[in-house]
Design a protein around this motif. Structure first.
Motif: not given
Length: 138
Positions: A62-63, A72-73, A76, A79
């Motif tokens: 996870d970020p 972070a984007a 995400r 995944a």
């Protein structure tokens, strides 16, 4: 007949300055300010990972809290495995900036990248025979 010449007037104390001309709207997929790309990508003076448009990327974690909004984007989105071209399109960032971000994430071991599966140029003879026999039984 020649048109009359206009003289430039500078704004004086009794005359307000003319408003700045409006900027042309950014084209689709184009960022309005190129300075932002430098801030996102950083200096980029180091080596980059060997990544091309069809390299598949998947997140391994996870970020973290310390990740930038773009990182972070990207984490995400990854995944499920996505190609670098898809990531570039989804984030509306140029390929070169995405490679810099991915290089940083690969160094931190937050993502895993692999080349796509290359299909055989010639189909397997056993597979073709099995399909042919299956179709004949129909």
């Amino acid at each position: 007949m020649t048109p009359p010449r206009r003289q430039r007037r500078s704004p004086g104390p009794d005359r307000p300055a003319a408003p700045a001309p409006p900027r042309a709207p950014a084209k689709e997929g184009e960022l309005p300010n190129p300075e932002r790309l430098f801030v996102i990508g950083g200096e980029g003076g180091g080596e980059r990972a060997d990544i091309d448009l069809v390299t598949l990327v998947v997140a391994r974690a996870d970020p973290p809290v310390s990740a930038t909004p773009e990182e972070a984007a990207l984490l995400r989105l990854c995944a499920a495995p996505l190609s670098v071209a898809e990531l570039s399109a989804y984030l509306s960032l140029p390929f070169s900036v995405v490679t810099v971000l991915l290089t940083d994430l690969l160094a931190k071991e937050l993502v895993q990248a692999r080349a796509p599966i290359v299909r055989q140029k010639v189909a397997d003879r056993n597979l073709l025979e099995a399909v042919m026999h299956g179709l004949q039984k129909l």
